[in-house]
Scaffold this motif. Sequence first.
Motif, mmCIF file in Angstrom:
data_model
loop_
_atom_site.group_PDB
_atom_site.id
_atom_site.type_symbol
_atom_site.label_atom_id
_atom_site.label_comp_id
_atom_site.label_asym_id
_atom_site.label_seq_id
_atom_site.Cartn_x
_atom_site.Cartn_y
_atom_site.Cartn_z
ATOM 1 N N SER A 8 1.301 14.227 -12.009
ATOM 2 C CA SER A 8 -0.007 14.236 -11.366
ATOM 3 C C SER A 8 -0.611 12.845 -11.337
ATOM 4 O O SER A 8 -1.230 12.439 -10.360
ATOM 5 C CB SER A 8 -0.957 15.175 -12.115
ATOM 6 N N GLN B 70 -4.225 21.239 -7.468
ATOM 7 C CA GLN B 70 -4.193 22.589 -7.992
ATOM 8 C C GLN B 70 -5.574 23.070 -8.371
ATOM 9 O O GLN B 70 -5.896 24.227 -8.192
ATOM 10 C CB GLN B 70 -3.264 22.661 -9.197
ATOM 11 N N GLU C 27 2.033 21.419 -7.441
ATOM 12 C CA GLU C 27 2.210 22.806 -7.884
ATOM 13 C C GLU C 27 1.472 23.793 -6.997
ATOM 14 O O GLU C 27 0.581 24.504 -7.455
ATOM 15 C CB GLU C 27 1.752 22.966 -9.332
HETATM 16 MG MG MG Z 1 -0.450 20.297 -13.879
#
Ligand code: MG
Lengths: 304, 363, 508, 340
Positions: free
Chosen positions: C47, C89, C169
């Motif tokens: 990330s 996410q 994700e």
């Molecule tokens: Mg994560």
Amino acid sequence: MSDIDFVGLLSFVPAILRVTTPILLAALGVLISDRAGVLNIGVEGMMLSGAFVGVVASAATGSAAAGLIGAIIVGGLLGAVLAGAVHILKADLILSGIALNIAAAAGTTLLLFLMTGDKGMSGSLASQVLPKVTIPVIADIPLLGTLLSGHHILTYVAFLAVPGVGIFLTRTPLGLRLRAVGESPESAAIAGINVVRVQVMALIVSGAFVGTGGAFLSMGYVSWFSQDMSAGRGFIALAAEVMGHGSASGTMFASLLLGAAEAIAVALQGRGLPSELMQTVPYIVPVIALVVYARRRQRLLARA
Amino acid sequence: MIRSALASFVITAVLLVVVVGIVLVPIAMQMPDPLAVLDMFVLGPFRNPRHTGNIIEMATPGMMCGLAVAIMLRAGMFNLGVEGAFFLGGLATVATVLLVPLPGWAMAPVGLAVGAVVGSSVCAVPGLLRARYDASELVSSLMLNFAALFIGLFIVNYFLRDPTAGAMVSYKIPNDARLPRLVAGTRIHLGTIIAVAGCLLGTVYLFMTRAGFESRIVGLNPAFAAHLGLPIRWILLRSQLIGGLIAAGAGGIEMLGLYQRFSWQGLPGNGWTGVVVAILARDNPILLIPAALFLSYLQVGGDLISRNFDVPSEAVGLIQALVLLVVTSSAIMRNPRLLRFITGRKAAANKTSGPKVAEGSAA
Amino acid sequence: MTNAPLVAFAGISKTYGNGTLALDDVSFSIAGGVIHAICGENGAGKSTLMKILFGLEQPSSGAVLLDGKAVAITSPRVAAGQGIGMVHQHFSLVPSLSVTENIVLGQEPRRGAFIDRAAARQRVVDLAQRYNLLVDPDAVVRTLSVAAQQKVEILKALSRDVRVLILDEPTAVLTPPETDELFERLRDLRAAGLTILFISHKLREVRALASHVTVLRAGRLVGDAPLDAIEDDAIARLVMGQAERPKLKRGGRVSGAATVTLADVSLAARDAADRLHDLDLAIHAGEILGVAGVDGSGQRGLVSVLTGRIQPSAGAIAYDGHSIAGLGTAALRQRGLAHLPADRFHDGGSKRMSLVENAIAGAHRLAAFSSGPFLKRRAMEARTVQMIERYNVRAPGPKAPLAALSGGNAQKLIAAREFATEPRFLIADQPTRGIDVAAAAFLHERLSELAEKGCAVLLITADLDELLALSDRIVVLYAGRIVARMENGPDLTPERLGPSMLGLESAA
Amino acid sequence: ADKPKKVIFLVNGTLGDKSYFDLGAAGIQAIKAKYGDAVETKILEMGNDQTKWQPAFEDVSEQDWDLIFACTYEISDIIAEVAPNHPDKTYAVIDAVVPYSQGNLGNVYAVSFKQNEGSYLAGILAAGLLKDGTIPADQGTSIGFLGGMDIPGINDFLAGYIEGAQSVNPDIKVAISYAGTFDDAAKGKELALAQYRSGTAIGFNVAGQTGLGQLAAAKEVGKWALGVNSDQEAIFRDTDPAMADWVASSMVKKVDVSMLRAYDLYVEGKLPVGQVEAIGLAEDSVGLVETGNMAKLASPELKQKIAAAKAGIIDGSIKVTSGFNLDTDKLNALRDSVRP
Ligand SMILES: [Mg+2]
Ligand SMILES: Nc1ncnc2c1ncn2[C@@H]1O[C@H](COP(=O)(O)OP(=O)(O)OP(=O)(O)O)[C@@H](O)[C@H]1O
Ligand SMILES: Nc1ncnc2c1ncn2[C@@H]1O[C@H](COP(=O)(O)OP(=O)(O)OP(=O)(O)O)[C@@H](O)[C@H]1O
Ligand SMILES: [Mg+2]
């Protein structure tokens, strides 16, 4: 007492609108700042400064309009100062607001003294007042006339600003961005919005509204500036905004409620009841209203 | 955590001196003896034990009101009722002492206890309305402050007023009820010890007891508290009751410590000072002590120059406002390099700015 | 265009303010027009790297090159200007705004001074249709299920004119058919020339979608290869630095008495996604009962009534045969309830509190941790250290704030807390969402272990592999009803669950 | 020449109150104007935090000031505490009394104003204007009183005002409002408007800045107002003549004059320390402004009536009740007796 009749009640309307006007203007300012996530606690100081500059500018130019513009500008400037404190100095928002209030109280008195030699009031400045507005045809219709016509120009401004602010917040790109910034600055930044710029702008606009509310005090209610004349209205405006639950119309209804409570307290004076107890009315009514409203909301939620 | 907070505190203090100097120097320059002005501001408060005493006297309500605010803020409550609780607490204490026949030794303790309980209502009622109806404690406490003021004035006018006094003041507080003075030549009284002890106990409460732990959980993340099944409403109410008792007790202590009669005709402002002190101390009870002392020191210094030189009292107000700004300007203060320099270790840079909100569901 | 890669990372290192070295001299490049997967366990730095590309973080050293030229991406605006879009996410939607408002935010269609609401809405409708990600354009985001929010998030990224799309994700909360849909669309996009960066913990997805994979471990680049040149096992080894995910398969062990029973339980909630209708269910000691269902099929309501947050509007719930009507969460926890919540930071803990406080909260009134009104801080800390060790939580120390942990490690700590009470009834709600394989396997083992000790476990998960690996029995929720009940066994596959999850077939 | 005398005025609040403190400041200026280099003056604002008053008094008492002025009853207790420790200093407290009975206040001079006497005249004027029809009955039938707070210092005005009005018309009705604040001109205007709306023809404001709001209300509705402390018609004569036109008169309280007088006496060594001087009409320390609007408005008969009352008060044949001695019950009875 016979003033409980309908016409008597109607004669209350102008009083309520008068009392509500400065609260509403300031509360709309608070609303804009709050929705942008930078609650303007400096509202009391901005109001006082607006009242002061309105008088000084109108006395200097001989024009009431210039006074109003001055009040708006100083409100906006102080909004920018607050924004600078928060974003450049990274100072605490609430404390910066409190600091602004202290500075405005001291600063207006000091400047007043330097200009007039009097710390109390600006009686020696030939300042102007903003006019009342008589709406031609409507003014002659019996009940409607009292209701709609003959109020101070800033009273109309305040109430017309309510849909204005409402539409601004819900229907314009900037309003949408402002709400996004206020609720979730990270998300707004991810969406490519310049969070700092939006907040600075919101505080400036907020200050302009509050400054206008201040101008109403010194150029509408009375025709001079006096020390600490905002007398806590900024805090009342904060309360109105919180009670309004973030919407312009809610803020207006809350302001009207607070204004009406105050007007009732005024009318209740001199009835032989202890004046101190009458003076609690404007503060207890809103609390009761708040509870009633909160209960109703709870019940609605529970039913759903 | 306390250590890093202390570090920013030290930086703040240093900065303040610089800033006050910058504001003060131009003012001082207009005086015949500029150095004397600066000297009076900075060192004056320590030259005369009475003035040093003034700092401590003034800091006493600051600490206690700050403590009340901090305890409520830690539970996530922005209850501004401290101001009204302080006022009503002072009044109820004096009323008890004046109206209830009590033996001399019992006057102060009973008066303070009654005052604390009665005054705490200004914080507790908003707390109750919040816990029970979810009504904004900010608004109701703000409003009830003024309601408390006028109810208090009514009580003074109708029940406590000394008609021979000429002003709207109560009868004199009996000598037996006054708090003992601790240092000769100053007005430092027992209340200061109570306040310091209160701050220490506040630390113990928040960080070492179950109740304090629970209130911090509620304050930081109500959803987490609900997940754990904590009695959130009761915890909210409890912290506001405690805050109210402290604030109201502070009002009583102030009355019995420094006043001859109940003579407030408006809200005295100590509650607002409490908010400032608490924010300054970052809701950390131990740090309330230096924070309150520091603010008082600035006040006394300002008072001294305005008493001794032709500095207008408004200039002192402007200085105060600037001080507040600087105190919280974390741009400079939270500079990680500076922090590391002070603590002598790697300090976490926390990047909070703006108002504190609970991390879970925002209010 | 020469053969300079579209995106290249050149010696990127990143040290966070708290001293965490999240990325350590990472260099690799991404060719235009491909789907490029990035793998790595929790906290590997995936990330962080993507945030650098998107302008949310700045590298401590190194450079990002676009088309061979170093570009300083200082903010998401700059990234957007370069045609880089990102699907986050979490937390990039504004909860109180509508779907449409969220999607057009920052580039609103205008009519005069106003937002052209009709055009905005139409834009969303078109977008949703084009990518077959159906959402209600007028719904307020706050009221949407996590899966629906995920769709909005993807639509929002796609609504920008992007040439590089980052998906961090994106499938964690989607059902298999939804995932398949999304993959179809992603392939279309690639065909249309888009470059896609895809982060996932699921090798199957990586294999199905991507043509190239980069693996990060502990901030370093440990693998970078075309997918047809590398075996799954090899990727897994690179990710974990050890052997592959242990495969558990349970099934059919309905043992002891019913610990929790629901009889005709209904819940009338404002939000349709929370409503329940006539649920009949028993969870037995020693079993893991899996709950399958598209997100928003009533799982949230089920958890609410079982944890005492909300009283059901009809029907009865009993623990050990005793009705729990009127009891709140605290009372139920005392009767042996534990709950691993779906949203770990919202309900599961407090980010700003220390690990010690997060780990002991809830148990703090036990004699072990308090005497009289006081907390025993030393005992609390000692227990936390134990938990950290036993659950293999990677943390700077017990006094660090929870916020300093990566998602997976935070989840392990929270699980440690909930499991430590030796619960008699455990609700595990999405226990391994967004968590790397090793950590997930570890939590799976703990769950089985609890069941073996006689705990009744209710497992709610969107990850069907997980569901099938762990459950003894499975019920399928659809629109607040149980539409299928089945014994788990070797022959039960995700494909068999699919139809009932989508309400197409009732096997109850 | 001698070294100049040093005079300080301690304000237990802030300047700008349009009342005692501003008048006191004017008194200090008058002293400076009259004595020039022979005197050194200073005004120190102690602010509204009452806990700071005593430290300020102590500091100032330790410095080389010769004469220390202060005013209002709020400060009495503190003077009584500090003055005995500084017998070499002289204190003059205006508009208050100190507890001489404690026996050690030989260095304190006190002046108390009989503002009830001046207000008595204001009451006669208000009721008289109504009675003789100078103000036509359609303007209203009652008179008004707008007080800052329900406190003795304000009710002293009220008591005299009511009695004066009753001396003209025993059935006179007085609308009484208290604002609860001395700062809020807007609120003062609102209260005054409410009074005017419900039949008040002329009102008397005793509420500092708040009270000035009454003038704005008077201008708006075209009804009469009475000022207090200083000549409020004069304040606005230049800047807002339309408003000044509605100020019938003002009840003035010459705090400044009495301060100058105290200093005169002090310089001559004749200041009667150790006792309180109650000054009123006889000393010309309170009174009505009879120039300006009043000169034109009031009929000769009314002016005569006022003059007669003044003479009566001075010679003692008319006794005016003091608001300071009224307990709450008596005060309520008085207010109830005139309630419209
Ligand atoms: Mg994560
Ligand atoms: N803002 C931050 N401040 C400090 N440390 C951070 C921050 N963000 C991430 N980290 C740390 O940097 C490291 C890499 O985090 P990153 O988010 O890049 O991991 P990830 O590969 O995305 O993990 P996951 O699979 O859990 O999403 C972790 O140790 C994490 O704790
Ligand atoms: N300010 C911070 N200080 C310390 N650690 C942080 C901070 N911000 C984030 N982290 C940690 O770094 C980890 C990675 O952060 P990130 O924002 O990427 O979340 P995430 O769980 O990886 O979500 P996603 O993978 O969906 O983006 C998080 O798990 C978090 O615990
Ligand atoms: Mg990540």
